[in-house]
Design a protein around this motif. Structure first.
Motif, mmCIF file in Angstrom:
data_model
loop_
_atom_site.group_PDB
_atom_site.id
_atom_site.type_symbol
_atom_site.label_atom_id
_atom_site.label_comp_id
_atom_site.label_asym_id
_atom_site.label_seq_id
_atom_site.Cartn_x
_atom_site.Cartn_y
_atom_site.Cartn_z
ATOM 1 N N ALA A 184 -8.438 48.779 54.472
ATOM 2 C CA ALA A 184 -8.053 49.159 53.239
ATOM 3 C C ALA A 184 -8.158 50.999 51.955
ATOM 4 O O ALA A 184 -8.188 51.366 53.581
ATOM 5 N N ASN A 185 -7.316 50.320 51.654
ATOM 6 C CA ASN A 185 -7.593 51.941 50.734
ATOM 7 C C ASN A 185 -8.645 51.972 49.826
ATOM 8 O O ASN A 185 -8.709 51.353 49.099
ATOM 9 N N TYR A 186 -9.217 53.273 49.902
ATOM 10 C CA TYR A 186 -10.035 54.007 49.259
ATOM 11 C C TYR A 186 -9.436 54.663 47.825
ATOM 12 O O TYR A 186 -10.474 55.190 46.789
ATOM 13 N N ASP A 187 -8.228 55.447 47.730
ATOM 14 C CA ASP A 187 -8.105 55.382 46.593
ATOM 15 C C ASP A 187 -7.058 55.108 45.757
ATOM 16 O O ASP A 187 -7.003 54.381 45.958
ATOM 17 N N THR A 188 -6.930 56.255 44.325
ATOM 18 C CA THR A 188 -6.301 54.694 43.201
ATOM 19 C C THR A 188 -5.299 56.279 43.438
ATOM 20 O O THR A 188 -5.357 57.062 42.715
ATOM 21 N N PHE A 189 -4.780 56.276 41.617
ATOM 22 C CA PHE A 189 -4.041 56.851 40.543
ATOM 23 C C PHE A 189 -4.374 56.037 39.509
ATOM 24 O O PHE A 189 -4.585 55.232 38.839
ATOM 25 N N LYS A 236 -17.723 55.480 40.782
ATOM 26 C CA LYS A 236 -18.536 56.894 40.290
ATOM 27 C C LYS A 236 -17.646 57.694 40.657
ATOM 28 O O LYS A 236 -17.572 58.815 40.107
ATOM 29 N N TYR A 237 -16.364 57.609 41.495
ATOM 30 C CA TYR A 237 -16.015 58.913 42.068
ATOM 31 C C TYR A 237 -15.103 58.637 41.208
ATOM 32 O O TYR A 237 -14.219 57.650 41.350
ATOM 33 N N ASN A 238 -13.951 60.320 41.247
ATOM 34 C CA ASN A 238 -12.505 60.530 40.663
ATOM 35 C C ASN A 238 -11.621 59.624 42.170
ATOM 36 O O ASN A 238 -12.284 60.713 42.992
ATOM 37 N N ARG A 239 -11.081 59.072 42.595
ATOM 38 C CA ARG A 239 -9.884 58.515 43.836
ATOM 39 C C ARG A 239 -9.124 59.000 44.337
ATOM 40 O O ARG A 239 -8.200 58.177 44.279
ATOM 41 N N PHE A 240 -8.194 60.118 43.337
ATOM 42 C CA PHE A 240 -7.161 60.409 43.264
ATOM 43 C C PHE A 240 -7.253 61.575 44.313
ATOM 44 O O PHE A 240 -7.799 62.223 44.880
ATOM 45 N N SER A 241 -6.131 60.789 45.478
ATOM 46 C CA SER A 241 -5.825 61.969 47.009
ATOM 47 C C SER A 241 -6.236 62.737 46.849
ATOM 48 O O SER A 241 -6.339 63.591 47.479
ATOM 49 N N PRO A 242 -4.917 63.496 45.866
ATOM 50 C CA PRO A 242 -4.588 64.590 46.087
ATOM 51 C C PRO A 242 -6.206 65.986 46.497
ATOM 52 O O PRO A 242 -6.268 66.786 46.724
#
Lengths: 600, 238
Positions: A258-263, A498-504
């Motif tokens: 699964a993937n934890y990041d988003t955009f 709760k977290y900002n999950r923008f990968s970079p």
């Protein structure tokens, strides 16, 4: 009025007049969090001054929000009402006209020297790229509703076509196009986002009239943005092994990813779950259930299970690519199936086409390995038991095409059998790509309980792991004590929100990954976080300073303050006149004039 | 906000008391001594009040305006005693300076209220008026300080009458003066503000009502003073 001498009556009247001519109660300072648009960079404006696009260090000068509201009222009229219609005109012959270009220009002029404040859905009526040059407009503030895909947002939209109100799907698609414009087009004005509930008492958008009349000054304070390259991407592995075989070799492995990041167009607003991250909770719950089973020697399966959470999914699955290139060769050789979990919930019951009750099982064809029909058919039949209709979607792999539609394609290219389970039929649907619309503020009551999907996937896996024969009566394992716990899934989802999950912008030791690692460890799994360095042929830069503080001041014009000054002088003169008495004051004035003449 | 607003606020804050004082004490001498004693008396009284409040007043989470809160007798007594120090300070200032009664009364009250305005509102207004946000509260404070001047004049009149009439025959009118000097005048003002805020009256309406209360006190005290002066003059003639 025996005890109120005449002079004091006048003073009393003055107080009353003062009260009457300005009955505005002033709003005190408001400080709100704002989020900056992605890809801000230093550019030169047309006047020659340099400023950082999406600047956080310059103050945006006085805004004239009243101007916006007047123009918005003007544009609120449908194209039909803008043209002069004769009453005798046949309704069937009426044709829709677009808003003429010169009227668009008129609209842009409304924002000269001002900040354009837009509710998100009003962008449907107005081409925001018209403000990209920024010569007149000083900044753009986009106001986001908290729950974007609810009926409240649906009511907000006033755009009408011939058939009536637009469907939600069309609205979402159009908003997706607007987001693409925001990311791809170069804007010479700062663009910020703010939540509606934080500004609603200042700017009310229900009837597009401001609550408080007057001018506002918007000031944003924050750290200036720095250029940042994507340096690394992290993966989290949790290993649930079974016993080795008789030869001491690894038994077959099933990998769940699964993937934890988003955009999002604003990196600081990358906290939604609908683009694929709601599968993280499902994966964690699956790991808990299977660990429970594997802890009992009687129910220990014949497969190793590897649970993987990857980042970089919105950067063409960079994380997954890096992971697969670095995973242990022995483990890779033992992989029998890769089950990629994409978005697994539905958002709203009355959505059509965009998100449905159906699940979609994606797999690739045209390569050297064929997955066969057994696995997909098995999944379909199990899903029917849970009242879910699963549609199978196949796509021929295009080796020359670098774009990865779904995660399983990466494993398929490495000659591994892989499938993706998703509630998206197509890879390029707006919400799946990552969008501002993906801003869940809490649990959605209309969503399908994740427990059902979790049970479905668990039963599907158990069929493989325990090699259950096809029987007329299906044996279900995951019920009663082994029933998936919705609370676990929801708590993981709440943590992700709760977290900002923008990968970079995620680091190796990010608290999110550490929390997930601790969760797996608490179940008794071997976990590890691996960060892989990235070096891309084409470098992509991002800019930090994605958040700031917006302060809204209610201001008065200089002329008004001069008027107040004059009135205060009048007040002093009147007070002097009535305390001194008419005759004495006139005498003093005469003497003053006389003395001046004498001096001259 | 700009300098225009700042000048407007400062003009109302500082010039109005000066106008009133100048007109009320025209042609009189020994104004400066009364002003000086008034300022010193205010500063020392305020300092003493702060020390006593900090030392003796127990900590309380209750808000001042909260009538539903439990009544604490100790805090109430300490507050009243400390408030009555205003009367003592005023009295000592009146006693120290010399000159005609009106000079002393107006001088002390002008100095007292001006010192209060400068220390309470001047610096706050100076900083606040130059902020980008426009706020009526600074103008309201300045007009409020003008109203406080009226109140202070009333208060000083009553102290004077109480002092000079101290050895007169005590009667009901003197008891009323006593009560109003020590309790009613300063507390009535605070009470009126508290009661009005309970009814959610703020801003300009509160200012108008405060002016009405202050003006009522001013007229009453002036009448009392004038009748007392008349009585004194009659006695001297006799």
């Amino acid at each position: 009025m025996k005890y109120f001498p005449r002079r004091s009556q006048t003073i009393l009247c003055f107080f009353v007049l003062t009260f009457v001519f300005n009955s505005i109660t002033v709003k005190s300072l408001e400080t709100l969090p704002v989020f900056r648009l992605l890809h801000s960079e230093q550019v030169s404006s047309s006047t020659g001054k340099t400023f950082i696009r999406g600047t956080t260090s310059a103050s945006v000068p006085s805004s004239q929000t009243k101007a916006y509201f007047e123009c918005a009222e003007y544009l609120k009229k449908t194209p039909k009402t803008l043209t002069n219609l004769d009453q005798d005109t046949d309704i069937e012959n009426e044709t829709e006209e677009e808003i003429p270009h010169n009227e668009q220009e008129e609209f842009v002029k409304c924002f000269k020297g001002a900040v354009a404040v837009f509710p998100l859905f009003s962008l449907l009526e107005f081409d925001i790229s018209a403000l990209s040059e920024g010569g007149s407009c000083k900044g753009i503030l986009i106001v986001l509703p908290r729950d974007l895909l609810t009926t409240k947002a649906k009511e907000f939209v006033t755009f009408q076509n011939e058939e009536g109100r637009e469907s939600k799907e069309e609205i979402i698609k159009k908003l997706g196009e607007i987001e693409s414009i925001l990311v791809e087009k170069e804007f010479r004005v700062p663009i910020y986002f703010v939540h509606e509930d934080e500004v609603s008492h200042l700017f009310s958008f229900d009837n597009l009239n401001p609550n408080k009349k007057g001018s506002y000054n918007l000031k944003i304070v924050g750290k200036p943005g720095n250029k940042k390259k994507i340096k690394q991407v992290s993966s989290l592995e949790a290993w649930l092994p079974t016993d080795l075989d008789e030869e001491g070799k690894l038994k077959p492995t099933i990998v769940l990813t699964a993937n934890y990041d988003t955009f999002s167009v604003s990196p600081a607003l990358s906290s939604g779950l609908e683009s694929g991250n709601n599968a993280v909770g499902v994966l964690v719950e699956l790991s808990r259930l299977f660990t429970k089973l594997y802890n009992n020697p009687q129910t220990k399966g014949q497969y190793n299970l590897l649970f993987v959470l990857n980042g970089g999914s919105k950067q063409n699955y960079l994380g997954t690519k890096k992971w697969i290139s670095s995973v242990d060769r022995k483990v890779l050789e033992s992989v029998e199936l890769v089950l990629c979990l994409d978005s697994l919930s539905i958002y709203d019951d009355d959505l059509e086409n965009e998100l449905t009750d159906d699940l979609f099982l994606h797999y690739s064809t045209g390569g050297k390995i064929e997955i066969g029909k057994t696995v997909p058919t098995e999944f379909q039949s199990i899903s029917k038991l849970f009242g879910i209709n699963t549609q199978i979607v196949t796509k021929k792999i295009m080796k020359n095409n670098p774009l990865i539609s779904f995660e399983h394609e990466i494993f398929y290219r490495k000659k591994l059998k892989a499938i993706t389970v998703s509630n998206f039929k197509s890879y390029n649907q707006t919400i799946r790509k990552g969008s501002l619309l993906d801003l869940q503020s809490g649990s959605n009551p209309t969503a399908r309980p994740m427990k059902t999907v979790t049970t479905l996937i668990a039963e599907f896996l158990s069929k493989m792991i325990y090699k259950q024969q096809q029987q007329q009566q299906q044996i279900t394992i995951f019920e009663n004590n082994f029933e998936p716990n919705n609370l676990v899934i929801e708590s993981i989802n709440k943590m992700l929100l709760k977290y900002n999950r923008f990968s970079p912008f995620l680091e190796k030791d990010d608290q999110l990954l550490l929390n997930l690692e601790n969760t797996f460890k608490s179940f008794g799994l071997d976990t590890k976080i691996e960060s892989k360095k990235i070096s891309l042929k084409k470098e992509t830069f991002y800019y930090t300073g994605t958040q700031g503080k917006l302060t809204i001041f209610q201001v008065k014009s200089l002329l008004f303050e001069f008027f107040v000054f004059i009135m205060s002088l009048v007040y002093l003169a009147v007070l002097y006149y009535f305390l001194n008495g008419k005759e004495k004051t006139i005498q003093e004035i005469k003497q003053l004039i006389h003395n001046r003449k004498k001096n001259n | 906000m700009s300098f225009f607003y700042l000048f407007a606020v400062l003009a109302v804050l500082l010039v109005v008391p000066f106008i009133y004082f100048r007109i009320s004490t025209k042609g009189q001498s020994k104004k400066k001594t009364s002003i000086l004693y008034g300022v010193v008396a205010y500063l020392l009284t305020t300092l003493l009040k702060m020390i006593l409040m900090a030392t003796f007043l127990p900590d309380s989470d209750q808000e001042e305006a909260d009538f539903t809160a439990q009544f604490e007798p100790v805090s109430a007594i300490i507050t009243i005693v400390v408030s009555s120090l205003d009367a003592l300070g005023c009295f000592l200032a009146l006693r120290a300076c010399s000159g005609h009664s009106e000079i002393r009364i107006f001088g002390v009250s002008f100095a007292w209220s001006s010192a209060e305005s400068i220390l309470s509102f001047f610096f706050v207004s100076w900083i606040g008026c130059l902020k980008p946000e426009f706020n009526w509260v600074y103008m309201q404070n300045a007009l409020g300080s003008n109203i406080n001047l009226l109140k202070q004049i009333a208060f000083t009149h009553i102290i004077w009458v109480l002092w000079k009439g101290k050895f007169q025959n005590p009667d009901k009118r003197n008891i009323f003066i006593w009560l109003s000097a020590f309790f009613i005048t300063p507390e009535l003002f605070k009470l009126s503000e508290v009661l009005l805020s309970k009814f959610f009256i703020f801003g300009w309406v509160l200012l108008v009502l405060k002016f009405a209360v202050a003006y009522g006190l001013f007229i009453t005290s002036k009448k009392i003073y004038q009748s007392f002066e008349q009585l004194n003059n009659n006695k001297k003639k006799n």
